[in-house]
Write a protein that holds these residues in place. Structure first.
Motif, PDB file in Angstrom:
ATOM      1  N   ASP A 190       0.429   2.328   7.433  1.00  0.00           N
ATOM      2  CA  ASP A 190       1.626   1.552   7.118  1.00  0.00           C
ATOM      3  C   ASP A 190       1.189   0.124   6.788  1.00  0.00           C
ATOM      4  O   ASP A 190       1.496  -0.833   7.490  1.00  0.00           O
ATOM      5  N   HIS A 191       0.451   0.034   5.682  1.00  0.00           N
ATOM      6  CA  HIS A 191      -0.223  -1.199   5.318  1.00  0.00           C
ATOM      7  C   HIS A 191       0.726  -2.397   5.220  1.00  0.00           C
ATOM      8  O   HIS A 191       0.492  -3.442   5.806  1.00  0.00           O
ATOM      9  N   GLN A 192       1.832  -2.160   4.487  1.00  0.00           N
ATOM     10  CA  GLN A 192       2.743  -3.287   4.216  1.00  0.00           C
ATOM     11  C   GLN A 192       3.342  -3.881   5.489  1.00  0.00           C
ATOM     12  O   GLN A 192       3.314  -5.090   5.698  1.00  0.00           O
ATOM     13  N   ASN A 193       3.851  -2.987   6.338  1.00  0.00           N
ATOM     14  CA  ASN A 193       4.481  -3.483   7.571  1.00  0.00           C
ATOM     15  C   ASN A 193       3.478  -4.114   8.519  1.00  0.00           C
ATOM     16  O   ASN A 193       3.788  -5.074   9.215  1.00  0.00           O
ATOM     17  N   THR A 194       2.264  -3.548   8.551  1.00  0.00           N
ATOM     18  CA  THR A 194       1.253  -4.119   9.455  1.00  0.00           C
ATOM     19  C   THR A 194       0.863  -5.513   8.979  1.00  0.00           C
ATOM     20  O   THR A 194       0.711  -6.424   9.791  1.00  0.00           O
ATOM     21  N   GLU A 195       0.748  -5.681   7.662  1.00  0.00           N
ATOM     22  CA  GLU A 195       0.462  -7.024   7.122  1.00  0.00           C
ATOM     23  C   GLU A 195       1.578  -7.999   7.493  1.00  0.00           C
ATOM     24  O   GLU A 195       1.315  -9.156   7.829  1.00  0.00           O
ATOM     25  N   ILE A 196       2.815  -7.521   7.450  1.00  0.00           N
ATOM     26  CA  ILE A 196       3.952  -8.387   7.806  1.00  0.00           C
ATOM     27  C   ILE A 196       3.816  -8.823   9.276  1.00  0.00           C
ATOM     28  O   ILE A 196       3.996  -9.995   9.608  1.00  0.00           O
TER      29      ILE A 196
END
Ligand code: MEV
Length: 278
Positions: A163-169
């Motif tokens: 869950d790349h996007q959410n983890t970056e957030i």
């Protein structure tokens, strides 16, 4: 005794930025008044430590730093901090796969550091001079996690890929909090120390590094008007290592730990880095 060499290195407390720091985000970290020492005498090695093992306080990094210091001192007859830090990072890498290097760096240099791993070949850090009196910080041990730091870093790594996007957030939100802590310490901002700890903890829970056992304890601390966060790698299955705890009324915390049969320990930040013990 002239034929005895004794070196010691401190443990640490991450104020903000654990896990995110593995991915190049900044961390704010302090050396604390718990140390590990290695004595070498007549070919025998003795290790002493009052840093809890495997609980987020940098016991393995302190060991790596003290070992590296002893080796470099025997070779060069002086402590070269840069060399010690590099050597300790290599030891940490063998143990834990993908470390950020924050633990060995703070154990080597001591004090309070702003740390960032820009890339494998460039790790930057600055020593911070605090411009205001620090609030009293306590630690409470929740117990030793069953997972190692390596396992916890791997766990976050899986989430990062899945869950790349959410983890970056989440990492970006953590960075904001780390910066707010910095500005608070530099006297540039009137933030609520307590609120920052609370927000940081909520994000660490989203990363999945806090167990339900620990979440319950933290909610209880919040209910009595305080704040707490895991510090270091955490633990998701059972216990999560130590908690960094703040409450403006320490008596409330004392009553809480009594009820929960836990221990409240006052901790001093900004301890000296690796050194030769006379
Ligand atoms: C461990 O003390 C801190 C982590 O961020 C791992 C690391 O930075 O190497 C979880």
């Amino acid at each position: 005794m002239a034929d005895t060499l004794k070196v010691s290195a401190p443990g640490k407390l991450i104020i903000s930025g654990e896990h995110a720091v593995v991915y190049g985000y900044p961390a704010l970290v302090a050396a604390v008044n718990r140390r590990l020492s290695i004595s070498l005498a007549r070919g025998k090695k003795k290790i002493k430590s009052n840093i809890p093992i495997g609980c987020g306080m940098g016991s393995s990094a302190a060991y790596a730093v003290a070992t590296s210091a002893a080796r470099t001192f025997l070779k060069n007859k002086k402590l070269d901090l840069g060399e010690i830090n590099k050597m300790a990072y290599k030891i940490e890498k063998k143990r834990h796969g993908n470390p950020s290097g924050v633990d060995n760096t703070v154990s080597t240099y001591g004090g309070l550091l702003w740390y960032r791993k820009e890339s494998e070949g460039l790790k930057t850090f600055s020593s911070i001079k605090i411009k205001r009196s620090l609030p009293k910080i306590y630690i409470i041990g929740t117990g030793k996690p069953v997972e190692s730091t390596k396992e916890m870093v791997t766990r976050v790594g899986k989430l990062y890929r899945k869950d790349h996007q959410n983890t970056e957030i989440i990492f970006k939100e953590i960075e904001k909090i780390t910066r707010n802590f910095l500005q608070y310490l530099l006297g540039e901002r009137v933030a609520s120390f307590q609120e920052l700890i609370k927000e940081n903890e909520a994000l660490l829970e989203k990363l999945g590094v806090v167990s339900s056992f620990t979440v319950r304890l933290i909610r209880e601390i919040e209910k009595i008007g305080g704040a707490a966060k895991i510090s270091g790698a955490g633990g998701s299955k059972n216990k999560s290592g130590i908690l960094l705890v703040y409450h403006k009324n320490a008596n409330k915390l004392k009553n809480f730990v009594k009820r929960e049969k836990l221990e409240l320990i006052k901790i001093q930040l900004g301890e000296e880095g690796v050194k030769i013990e006379k």
